[in-house]
Enzyme design. Structure first.
Site, PDB file in Angstrom:
ATOM      1  N   GLU A  36      44.957  36.729  29.749  1.00  0.00           N
ATOM      2  CA  GLU A  36      45.986  36.167  30.867  1.00  0.00           C
ATOM      3  C   GLU A  36      46.767  35.137  30.116  1.00  0.00           C
ATOM      4  O   GLU A  36      46.311  34.183  29.243  1.00  0.00           O
ATOM      5  CB  GLU A  36      44.987  35.141  31.797  1.00  0.00           C
ATOM      6  CG  GLU A  36      45.714  34.380  32.693  1.00  0.00           C
ATOM      7  CD  GLU A  36      44.773  33.319  33.589  1.00  0.00           C
ATOM      8  OE1 GLU A  36      45.291  32.710  34.454  1.00  0.00           O
ATOM      9  OE2 GLU A  36      43.819  33.116  33.102  1.00  0.00           O
ATOM     10  N   LYS A  87      49.539  37.353  40.454  1.00  0.00           N
ATOM     11  CA  LYS A  87      48.245  36.695  41.024  1.00  0.00           C
ATOM     12  C   LYS A  87      48.463  36.616  42.293  1.00  0.00           C
ATOM     13  O   LYS A  87      49.578  35.636  42.624  1.00  0.00           O
ATOM     14  CB  LYS A  87      47.795  35.809  40.017  1.00  0.00           C
ATOM     15  CG  LYS A  87      46.533  35.154  40.265  1.00  0.00           C
ATOM     16  CD  LYS A  87      46.161  34.029  39.223  1.00  0.00           C
ATOM     17  CE  LYS A  87      44.439  33.378  39.735  1.00  0.00           C
ATOM     18  NZ  LYS A  87      44.422  32.299  38.924  1.00  0.00           N
ATOM     19  N   CYS A 110      42.104  35.881  36.296  1.00  0.00           N
ATOM     20  CA  CYS A 110      41.237  34.635  36.293  1.00  0.00           C
ATOM     21  C   CYS A 110      40.445  34.736  37.382  1.00  0.00           C
ATOM     22  O   CYS A 110      39.443  35.948  37.675  1.00  0.00           O
ATOM     23  CB  CYS A 110      42.358  33.650  36.549  1.00  0.00           C
ATOM     24  SG  CYS A 110      41.491  31.829  36.093  1.00  0.00           S
TER      25      CYS A 110
END
Length: 520
Positions: free
Chosen positions: A283, A346, A396
Site C-alpha cells: 500500500e 479503496k 489495508c
C-alpha cells in the site's frame, strides 16, 4: 475453593472492586486473541462476565457490567493504535491517552449492549441464559462490522488461528458463527458456579464442549482431504522493503525508496524458480501521483516483468466535474511500457487515518500524509490484467470485514490485500491483521496474497494456511506460486451472514425452549 465459592466471592465484591475485576476479565479475554492465543484466559473472561450479568439487579447495571468488561478487553486488545500516533509524535503524541481511552470506551458499548439485551429478555435458568448470551455476542460482533463505519477487528473466532484445523469451520459458519460457538464453550464452566444445577444445565455445557470438539474434528478432516492446486504459469513476487513510516514520505528519500523496490523486484529468482509473471508492492509503496508523473511511472515500470504487470499501492488524484481535486488511496497495475492497465480505489476508509469525520467541528488533522481527506472508491471490484487470473483487491483494513471482500456479481479467482502496517511497529496489530486475512481466505475458499511494507507479507492458501511469509521488520522478497481456490464455493461464501442469522435464531429458539421447561 469450588467454583460455587469462587462465584459467591466474585459477585459479592464491593462495587469498585467488582468493576476492577470486570476490567481484568475483559483484559484477560484480549490476551487469548492473536498473537498470544492464551485460550484458558478466555474462559476466565467469559465466566466472569456471565456471573456478573447473572447477579446484576437490572438493565442499567447489566449494561454497566458489559461496559466495564469491554473497556478492559479493548484497551489491551487494541493498544497498538497508539503506535500510529508516534510516527509523528510532535503532532499526534498528545492524542494517545484520548485515542486509546476514547476508543476503548466507545468499543465497550458493544459488550455493554450484550449485557443490556441479556437482561431485557432474561431466560430462566443458567443454561438458557448461557445460550442467549453467546447468541447475543455473535449478533453484536456483526453489528460492530457496520456501526460507526464498522470495525470487526479481533473477532472471537480468530483465537483459533494457531490451529489450521480449528479455523476451517469458518468456511461453513463464518468467523461470526465460530465465535458464537466459542463463546458458548468458553462460558460453559460458569454453570458449575451455581449450587443448584439442573440436568439441562449440565447437558448444555457438555454439548457446547462436544460441539466445539466436533467442529475441530470436521476441520481436521477437511484439511486431510484438501488437495492444493496451483495456477499454471503464474508466479508471484511479493516485495517487502521494510521502510519505516517516519521516513516513507520524507521528500529527499522518496526517490530512493522507489529505486530500492525496483531493484528488489528485478533480482534474479532463486535457482530452479521461474521468473515472476507479476510483481506486487505494498500500500502506497509509490509516494508519487503515478497517473500524472510519466517520469516516475517509467521508472516504476522497470519493475514489471515482461508480459506481466507490477501491482502497487499509490495515491491517485483527479479533478472532478465540480472542479475540485479529489484524492484516492489506490491500487494500480502498470505494464512494462508504463501504462496503467487497472485501478482500484479503496472503498472503506479509516476514520481519522484517511479522513476526518465532522471536519468542520473537530480541530485535528488526519494522521496520514497530506492535508486533503481521501475520497472513497465506488465499491469492490474484480480486476483483470495480463499474466494473472482475475483478482479481488483489498487495501489495508478492507480485509477485516467478513462477507464483504468480493464483488458479489463478479467473483474473483484469488484475493490480494496490500497494506502498510508500518504504522503499528512491532506490536500485536500486524499479527492480528494477518489473521483477518487468513480467516477471509477460509470463508471465501480463495487464496489470499498479502503484501505489507514492513510485514507480515504472505501467500495464504484457500484453507487459511500460510505457505510463504516474510517476518515483521524484515526486508526481502517472496517468490511463490498462486494456489487455486477450493473446488466448490464454501457455504459461508455462498450465503454469507444468512448462515450466521440461522445459527442465531436456532440458539434463541433453544434458549426459549429451555427457559419454558424450567418455568414448568
Amino acid at each position: 475453593m469450588s467454583l460455587v465459592g469462587v462465584r459467591a466471592w466474585f459477585v459479592g465484591l464491593p462495587p469498585w472492586r467488582r468493576r476492577l475485576a470486570l476490567v481484568v476479565c475483559g483484559a484477560a479475554g484480549a490476551l487469548a486473541m492473536p498473537p498470544l492465543y492464551l485460550f484458558p484466559l478466555l474462559i476466565v473472561a467469559f465466566v466472569g462476565l456471565f456471573w456478573a450479568l447473572d447477579a446484576a439487579p437490572g438493565v442499567r447495571r447489566a449494561f454497566a457490567v458489559g461496559w466495564w468488561w469491554g473497556v478492559g478487553h479493548y484497551a489491551v486488545g487494541l493498544y497498538w493504535i497508539s503506535a500510529a500516533l508516534l510516527v509523528d509524535p510532535q503532532k499526534f503524541a498528545w492524542l494517545i491517552p484520548f485515542a486509546v481511552v476514547g476508543f476503548s470506551v466507545g468499543m465497550a458499548l458493544f459488550p455493554a449492549m450484550v449485557g443490556l439485551c441479556a437482561r431485557l429478555w432474561r431466560p430462566t435458568g443458567p443454561a438458557a441464559q448461557l445460550i442467549w448470551m453467546a447468541a447475543l455476542w455473535g449478533a453484536f460482533e456483526w453489528v460492530r462490522s457496520w456501526a460507526f463505519t464498522g470495525f470487526p477487528w479481533n473477532l472471537i473466532g480468530t483465537i483459533w488461528a494457531f490451529s489450521d484445523a480449528m479455523i476451517q469451520p469458518a468456511a461453513w459458519i463464518g468467523t461470526y458463527g465460530l465465535g458464537m460457538i466459542t463463546v458458548l464453550a468458553a462460558t460453559a464452566p460458569a454453570i458449575y458456579g451455581f449450587s443448584r444445577r439442573r440436568r439441562a444445565d449440565r447437558t448444555v455445557a457438555f454439548v457446547a464442549w462436544l460441539g466445539l470438539a466436533a467442529l475441530g474434528l470436521a476441520g481436521w478432516l477437511r484439511l486431510d482431504l484438501a488437495h492444493i492446486r496451483f495456477f499454471d504459469g503464474v508466479h508471484l513476487r511479493l516485495v517487502q522493503p521494510n521502510i519505516p513510516q517516519r521516513l516513507k514520505w520524507v521528500r529527499g528519500l522518496r526517490n530512493g525508496h522507489v529505486l530500492e523496490q525496483v531493484a528488489m523486484s528485478r533480482r534474479p529468482p532463486p535457482p530452479g524458480t521461474p521468473p515472476p509473471t507479476a510483481v506486487i508492492w505494498a500500500e502506497t509503496a509509490v509516494p508519487y501521483f503515478l497517473d500524472g508523473d510519466p517520469v516516475v511511472r517509467a521508472e516504476v515500470a522497470r519493475a514489471a516483468p515482461p508480459g506481466g504487470v507490477l501491482i502497487t499501492g499509490a495515491v491517485r488524484t483527479a479533478i472532478g466535474k465540480d472542479g475540485k481535486r479529489r484524492v484516492w488511496n489506490s491500487l494500480e497495475a502498470i505494464d512494462r511500457a508504463g501504462r496503467i492497465v487497472a485501478t482500484y480505489d479503496k472503498t472503506h476508509l479509516v476514520p481519522f487515518g484517511e479522513y476526518v469525520p465532522f471536519r468542520g467541528i473537530l480541530p485535528i488533522e488526519k494522521i496520514t500524509a497530506g492535508q486533503e481527506d481521501f475520497s472513497a472508491g465506488t465499491g469492490l471490484r474484480t480486476l483483470r490484467m495480463s499474466g494473472i487470473p482475475p483478482v479481488g483487491p483489498l487495501i489495508c483494513y478492507e480485509v477485516i470485514f467478513p462477507d464483504r471482500v468480493t464483488d458479489p456479481t463478479d467473483r474473483p479467482a484469488w484475493l490480494l490485500n496490500i497494506t502498510n502496517d508500518s504504522w503499528y511497529g512491532r506490536t500485536s496489530g500486524p499479527y492480528q491483521h494477518l489473521v483477518s486475512a487468513r480467516m477471509r481466505a477460509v470463508e471465501e475458499g480463495l487464496a489470499m496474497v498479502r503484501v505489507a511494507n514492513t510485514g507480515i507479507s504472505a501467500i495464504i492458501d484457500p484453507y487459511g494456511r500460510v505457505r510463504h511469509h516474510l517476518a515483521l521488520g524484515r526486508a526481502g522478497v517472496i517468490d511463490g506460486r498462486l494456489p487455486r481456490g477450493v473446488g466448490a464455493v464454501p457455504l459461508y461464501a455462498r450465503y454469507g451472514n444468512a448462515v450466521v442469522l440461522a445459527i442465531f435464531l436456532a440458539m434463541v429458539g433453544v434458549s426459549g425452549v429451555l427457559s419454558r421447561r424450567v418455568k414448568v
